[in-house]
Design a protein around this motif. Sequence first.
Motif, PDB file in Angstrom:
ATOM      1  N   GLY A  80       0.937  -0.891   0.622  1.00 45.98           N
ATOM      2  CA  GLY A  80       0.213   0.151   0.280  1.00 45.98           C
ATOM      3  C   GLY A  80       0.745   1.004   0.363  1.00 45.98           C
ATOM      4  N   LYS A  81       2.105   1.246   0.439  1.00 49.39           N
ATOM      5  CA  LYS A  81       2.558   2.320   1.140  1.00 49.39           C
ATOM      6  C   LYS A  81       3.988   2.525  -0.733  1.00 49.39           C
ATOM      7  N   SER A  82       3.977   1.585  -1.266  1.00 43.56           N
ATOM      8  CA  SER A  82       4.717   2.238  -2.366  1.00 43.56           C
ATOM      9  C   SER A  82       3.381   2.589  -3.585  1.00 43.56           C
ATOM     10  N   LEU A  83       2.657   1.956  -3.106  1.00 44.29           N
ATOM     11  CA  LEU A  83       1.485   2.738  -4.052  1.00 44.29           C
ATOM     12  C   LEU A  83       1.120   4.063  -4.542  1.00 44.29           C
ATOM     13  N   TYR A  84       0.430   4.158  -2.869  1.00 39.02           N
ATOM     14  CA  TYR A  84       0.482   5.257  -2.326  1.00 39.02           C
ATOM     15  C   TYR A  84       1.756   6.703  -2.823  1.00 39.02           C
ATOM     16  N   GLN A  85       2.889   5.933  -2.553  1.00 40.74           N
ATOM     17  CA  GLN A  85       4.536   7.183  -2.824  1.00 40.74           C
ATOM     18  C   GLN A  85       4.403   6.804  -4.119  1.00 40.74           C
ATOM     19  N   MET A  86       4.327   5.809  -4.974  1.00 45.60           N
ATOM     20  CA  MET A  86       5.590   5.916  -6.264  1.00 45.60           C
ATOM     21  C   MET A  86       4.348   5.553  -7.357  1.00 45.60           C
ATOM     22  N   GLU A  87       3.879   4.373  -7.277  1.00 42.95           N
ATOM     23  CA  GLU A  87       3.216   3.175  -8.127  1.00 42.95           C
ATOM     24  C   GLU A  87       1.571   3.859  -8.611  1.00 42.95           C
ATOM     25  N   THR A  91      -1.779   9.394 -11.291  1.00 41.42           N
ATOM     26  CA  THR A  91      -0.647   9.738 -10.284  1.00 41.42           C
ATOM     27  C   THR A  91      -1.186   9.979  -8.322  1.00 41.42           C
ATOM     28  N   ALA A  92       0.149   9.926  -8.370  1.00 40.81           N
ATOM     29  CA  ALA A  92       0.875   9.071  -6.935  1.00 40.81           C
ATOM     30  C   ALA A  92      -0.094   9.925  -5.905  1.00 40.81           C
ATOM     31  N   CYS A  93      -0.309   9.172  -5.321  1.00 41.43           N
ATOM     32  CA  CYS A  93      -1.422   9.533  -4.408  1.00 41.43           C
ATOM     33  C   CYS A  93      -0.755  10.970  -3.248  1.00 41.43           C
ATOM     34  N   LYS A  94       0.987  10.269  -3.454  1.00 44.09           N
ATOM     35  CA  LYS A  94       1.234  11.240  -2.533  1.00 44.09           C
ATOM     36  C   LYS A  94       1.410  12.924  -3.018  1.00 44.09           C
ATOM     37  N   MET A  95       0.924  12.839  -4.436  1.00 42.96           N
ATOM     38  CA  MET A  95       0.818  13.914  -5.025  1.00 42.96           C
ATOM     39  C   MET A  95       0.539  15.041  -4.808  1.00 42.96           C
ATOM     40  N   CYS A  96      -1.174  14.330  -4.385  1.00 47.37           N
ATOM     41  CA  CYS A  96      -2.610  15.208  -3.878  1.00 47.37           C
ATOM     42  C   CYS A  96      -1.964  15.183  -2.206  1.00 47.37           C
ATOM     43  N   HIS A  97      -1.626  14.231  -1.829  1.00 44.30           N
ATOM     44  CA  HIS A  97      -2.463  13.746  -0.161  1.00 44.30           C
ATOM     45  C   HIS A  97      -1.206  13.839   0.680  1.00 44.30           C
ATOM     46  N   GLY A  98      -0.287  14.342   0.098  1.00 45.49           N
ATOM     47  CA  GLY A  98       1.332  14.318   1.231  1.00 45.49           C
ATOM     48  C   GLY A  98       1.945  12.688   0.606  1.00 45.49           C
ATOM     49  N   ILE A  99       3.284  13.732   1.195  1.00 47.50           N
ATOM     50  CA  ILE A  99       4.103  11.850   1.404  1.00 47.50           C
ATOM     51  C   ILE A  99       3.558  11.619   2.869  1.00 47.50           C
ATOM     52  N   ARG A 100       3.177  12.253   3.969  1.00 48.16           N
ATOM     53  CA  ARG A 100       3.149  11.964   5.224  1.00 48.16           C
ATOM     54  C   ARG A 100       1.433  11.858   5.188  1.00 48.16           C
ATOM     55  N   GLY A 101       0.883  12.351   4.519  1.00 48.80           N
ATOM     56  CA  GLY A 101      -0.905  11.517   4.476  1.00 48.80           C
ATOM     57  C   GLY A 101      -1.618  13.138   4.788  1.00 48.80           C
ATOM     58  N   ASN A 102      -1.196  13.945   5.356  1.00 47.40           N
ATOM     59  CA  ASN A 102      -1.114  15.208   5.538  1.00 47.40           C
ATOM     60  C   ASN A 102      -2.250  16.044   4.808  1.00 47.40           C
ATOM     61  N   GLY A 103      -2.139  16.157   3.603  1.00 49.44           N
ATOM     62  CA  GLY A 103      -3.537  16.758   2.418  1.00 49.44           C
ATOM     63  C   GLY A 103      -2.785  18.057   2.174  1.00 49.44           C
ATOM     64  N   ASN A 104      -1.573  17.932   2.176  1.00 44.29           N
ATOM     65  CA  ASN A 104      -0.346  18.547   1.867  1.00 44.29           C
ATOM     66  C   ASN A 104       0.637  18.888   0.607  1.00 44.29           C
ATOM     67  N   GLY A 105       0.101  17.870  -0.493  1.00 45.63           N
ATOM     68  CA  GLY A 105       0.966  17.188  -1.609  1.00 45.63           C
ATOM     69  C   GLY A 105       1.742  18.863  -2.537  1.00 45.63           C
ATOM     70  N   ARG A 106       2.518  18.255  -3.942  1.00 43.47           N
ATOM     71  CA  ARG A 106       2.624  18.967  -4.392  1.00 43.47           C
ATOM     72  C   ARG A 106       1.761  20.237  -5.683  1.00 43.47           C
ATOM     73  N   ILE A 160      -3.774  -0.383  -0.601  1.00 42.91           N
ATOM     74  CA  ILE A 160      -3.695   0.977   0.032  1.00 42.91           C
ATOM     75  C   ILE A 160      -4.486   2.056   1.112  1.00 42.91           C
ATOM     76  N   ILE A 161      -5.738   1.450   1.815  1.00 46.68           N
ATOM     77  CA  ILE A 161      -6.226   1.683   2.507  1.00 46.68           C
ATOM     78  C   ILE A 161      -5.883   1.657   3.890  1.00 46.68           C
ATOM     79  N   HIS A 162      -4.923   0.213   4.493  1.00 49.12           N
ATOM     80  CA  HIS A 162      -3.955  -0.313   5.032  1.00 49.12           C
ATOM     81  C   HIS A 162      -3.089   0.833   5.446  1.00 49.12           C
ATOM     82  N   TYR A 163      -2.626   1.216   4.607  1.00 51.43           N
ATOM     83  CA  TYR A 163      -1.044   2.173   4.153  1.00 51.43           C
ATOM     84  C   TYR A 163      -2.276   3.806   5.594  1.00 51.43           C
TER      85      TYR A 163
END
Length: 169
Positions: A80-87, A91-106, A160-163
Amino acid sequence: MKFLLLIFVVSVFVFPVARVSAGQQLGSLTRHLSPKNEYPANLIVVSGICPQPRKTEKAPSRYTLKQNPLFATTKNIERGKSLYQMEAKPTACKMCHGIRGNGNGRLARGLEPAPRNFTCEDTMKSLSDGQLFWVIKNGSKGTAMPAHKFTLSDKDIWQIIHYLKRFAG
């Protein structure tokens, strides 16, 4: 100058980052605030907006009642982390939701409404596994959240939900 750059790199990448709740952040700020202890109704801190007022369409009941069928094993969470962060595509989830999941992505700046802040316990406790699954699979009308039904398998979405549930815990 190189020495300062080295110190910066070491402090950012080597030393572990402490997770501090918003309440703890507020507590540590009290000595810097006026003695009246006046707090704004909604405080926007580094961890994003919490709680987040939303009008997200509710998933059909056949989804909202679903529980994650996968166990929260290290393997599932890491996938889930790999999917969220990169794959994840488009668009990888982190791009909007942020690396730390805080909603402050690029890509979060300028999005209305702001991306979900998965670190907000108030926000996350009201979202069932099935609701999260439905939104990831089908997207969310009125937001920038795209549908992933053609790019992620159901298993990928559950992983991804687990992550992302780890962000609020």
